[in-house]
Design a protein around this motif. Structure first.
Motif, PDB file in Angstrom:
ATOM      1  N   PHE A 147       0.403  -0.618  -0.409  1.00  0.00           N
ATOM      2  CA  PHE A 147      -0.088  -0.128  -0.237  1.00  0.00           C
ATOM      3  C   PHE A 147       0.717   1.506  -0.013  1.00  0.00           C
ATOM      4  N   ASP A 148       2.115   1.434  -0.053  1.00  0.00           N
ATOM      5  CA  ASP A 148       2.539   2.562  -0.267  1.00  0.00           C
ATOM      6  C   ASP A 148       3.719   2.812  -1.395  1.00  0.00           C
ATOM      7  N   PHE A 149       3.692   4.366  -1.226  1.00  0.00           N
ATOM      8  CA  PHE A 149       4.176   4.850  -2.592  1.00  0.00           C
ATOM      9  C   PHE A 149       5.470   5.647  -1.953  1.00  0.00           C
ATOM     10  N   ASN A 150       6.520   5.303  -2.217  1.00  0.00           N
ATOM     11  CA  ASN A 150       7.506   5.640  -1.944  1.00  0.00           C
ATOM     12  C   ASN A 150       8.287   7.521  -2.047  1.00  0.00           C
ATOM     13  N   ILE A 173       3.376  12.463 -10.245  1.00  0.00           N
ATOM     14  CA  ILE A 173       2.823  12.086  -9.439  1.00  0.00           C
ATOM     15  C   ILE A 173       2.586  10.632 -10.097  1.00  0.00           C
ATOM     16  N   GLU A 174       2.907   9.760 -10.651  1.00  0.00           N
ATOM     17  CA  GLU A 174       2.054   8.371 -10.867  1.00  0.00           C
ATOM     18  C   GLU A 174       1.473   7.887  -9.615  1.00  0.00           C
ATOM     19  N   ILE A 175       0.518   7.555  -9.657  1.00  0.00           N
ATOM     20  CA  ILE A 175       0.063   7.208  -8.242  1.00  0.00           C
ATOM     21  C   ILE A 175      -1.263   5.996  -8.669  1.00  0.00           C
ATOM     22  N   TYR A 176      -1.822   6.215  -9.772  1.00  0.00           N
ATOM     23  CA  TYR A 176      -2.701   5.954 -10.509  1.00  0.00           C
ATOM     24  C   TYR A 176      -2.831   3.861 -10.323  1.00  0.00           C
ATOM     25  N   ASP A 177      -1.351   3.595 -10.746  1.00  0.00           N
ATOM     26  CA  ASP A 177      -1.617   2.181 -11.213  1.00  0.00           C
ATOM     27  C   ASP A 177      -2.012   1.371  -9.367  1.00  0.00           C
ATOM     28  N   LEU A 178      -0.896   1.871  -8.354  1.00  0.00           N
ATOM     29  CA  LEU A 178      -1.095   2.072  -7.490  1.00  0.00           C
ATOM     30  C   LEU A 178      -3.170   1.617  -7.171  1.00  0.00           C
ATOM     31  N   ILE A 179      -2.846   2.635  -7.185  1.00  0.00           N
ATOM     32  CA  ILE A 179      -4.840   2.808  -6.826  1.00  0.00           C
ATOM     33  C   ILE A 179      -5.741   1.864  -7.980  1.00  0.00           C
ATOM     34  N   LYS A 189      -6.068   2.748   2.948  1.00  0.00           N
ATOM     35  CA  LYS A 189      -4.363   2.135   3.304  1.00  0.00           C
ATOM     36  C   LYS A 189      -3.766   2.545   3.158  1.00  0.00           C
ATOM     37  N   ILE A 190      -4.207   2.782   1.274  1.00  0.00           N
ATOM     38  CA  ILE A 190      -2.831   3.657   0.727  1.00  0.00           C
ATOM     39  C   ILE A 190      -2.213   4.430   1.183  1.00  0.00           C
ATOM     40  N   LYS A 191      -0.610   4.680   1.757  1.00  0.00           N
ATOM     41  CA  LYS A 191       0.009   5.586   1.847  1.00  0.00           C
ATOM     42  C   LYS A 191       1.242   6.435   1.177  1.00  0.00           C
ATOM     43  N   TYR A 192       1.409   7.114   1.121  1.00  0.00           N
ATOM     44  CA  TYR A 192       2.779   7.491   0.853  1.00  0.00           C
ATOM     45  C   TYR A 192       3.724   7.397   2.200  1.00  0.00           C
ATOM     46  N   LEU A 193       5.134   7.160   1.985  1.00  0.00           N
ATOM     47  CA  LEU A 193       6.407   6.698   2.038  1.00  0.00           C
ATOM     48  C   LEU A 193       7.273   7.537   1.911  1.00  0.00           C
ATOM     49  N   LEU A 194       7.486   8.319   3.340  1.00  0.00           N
ATOM     50  CA  LEU A 194       8.937   9.406   3.212  1.00  0.00           C
ATOM     51  C   LEU A 194       9.710   9.395   3.215  1.00  0.00           C
ATOM     52  N   PHE A 221       3.518   8.722   5.465  1.00  0.00           N
ATOM     53  CA  PHE A 221       4.269   8.129   6.625  1.00  0.00           C
ATOM     54  C   PHE A 221       5.740   8.492   6.637  1.00  0.00           C
ATOM     55  N   ARG A 222       6.347   8.718   7.753  1.00  0.00           N
ATOM     56  CA  ARG A 222       7.101   9.774   7.754  1.00  0.00           C
ATOM     57  C   ARG A 222       8.386   9.000   8.634  1.00  0.00           C
TER      58      ARG A 222
END
Length: 247
Positions: A147-150, A173-179, A189-194, A221-222
């Motif tokens: 569920f992370d997008f780094n 920021i290409e998030i479409y594939d993850l969604i 549950k999807i989140k940015y991992l920073l 989420f940092r």
């Protein structure tokens, strides 16, 4: 009896000394190639060399002199292919970068970095240096990685770089594939991992977080470190579990 023991010890020491003369001890350890298209990992031991490419491990015997590595294939043998090889090599002055080439090549085109732990392997694979900020408060696990997008904010050759796994910057920021690959019941549950280097001003980190919150993913989420979470203690090819805070 005492004389026999001493003689035996002397023979063992001589044999050990002779064997080490046939290898450059600076090569011992773990090395990983800098070419992302075909990652090759090398492990030099005193009695063997193990290569790992495309998840295929091969074992060799090896020896070296000041400029050449001689190695013989011991596993994955194919009668139609060569089993004995010679490579020219050199090390940089810090002894943390290894250059290899075939004897017939005109230049050193293969570069490997020495890897001492799992965090160094992570930095090598993202091609950035990120010295994580220390957070003394209790950290929580980032959870399921699917569920992370780094997002990476670190340094390369002294320059601040912001990037993702798929892009060299944050312009798109290409998030479409993850969604699209996530079930509707798990979208939340999807989140940015920073990942951020501690030297980067918080004002600049805040501006990055503002950009991220303007997308359809709002959770950030940092990743942090502290005395209880030391990523550098992990074996060099361990898949790291990240800890931090939601921000």
């Amino acid at each position: 009896m005492k004389t026999k023991i001493i003689n035996t010890i002397l023979i063992i020491l001589v044999l050990q000394g002779c064997s080490k003369k046939n290898i450059d001890t600076e090569l011992l350890g773990n090395w990983s190639s800098t070419k992302s298209s075909n990652i090759v990992d090398l492990q030099f031991f005193e009695d063997s060399l193990v290569t790992d490419t495309w998840d295929r491990k091969t074992k060799f015997s090896w020896k070296s002199n000041a400029s050449k590595i001689y190695y013989t294939q011991l596993t994955n043998l194919d009668s139609k292919l060569e089993t004995d090889f010679i490579f020219d090599y050199k090390l940089n002055s810090q002894k943390d970068t290894l250059y290899l080439k075939k004897e017939t090549d005109s230049s050193f085109t293969n570069q490997f970095l020495k890897i001492n732990n799992a965090y160094q392997y992570f930095e090598k694979n993202i091609n950035l240096n990120i010295n994580l900020l220390n957070k003394e408060s209790e950290l929580i696990s980032s959870g399921n990685k699917k569920f992370d997008f780094n997002i990476y904010l670190g340094y390369k050759n002294g320059q601040i770089i912001a990037k993702t796994d798929n892009s060299i910057n944050l312009n798109r920021i290409e998030i479409y594939d993850l969604i699209s690959s996530t079930n509707d019941s798990e979208i939340n549950k999807i989140k940015y991992l920073l990942f951020t280097d501690k030297k980067i001003p918080e004002k600049q980190v805040d501006s990055i977080k503002k950009i991220l919150r303007e997308t359809s993913i709002k959770k950030i989420f940092r990743v942090y470190t502290n005395e209880n979470v030391d990523y550098k203690k992990n074996h060099w090819k361990t898949e790291l579990n990240w800890f931090g805070k939601y921000e």
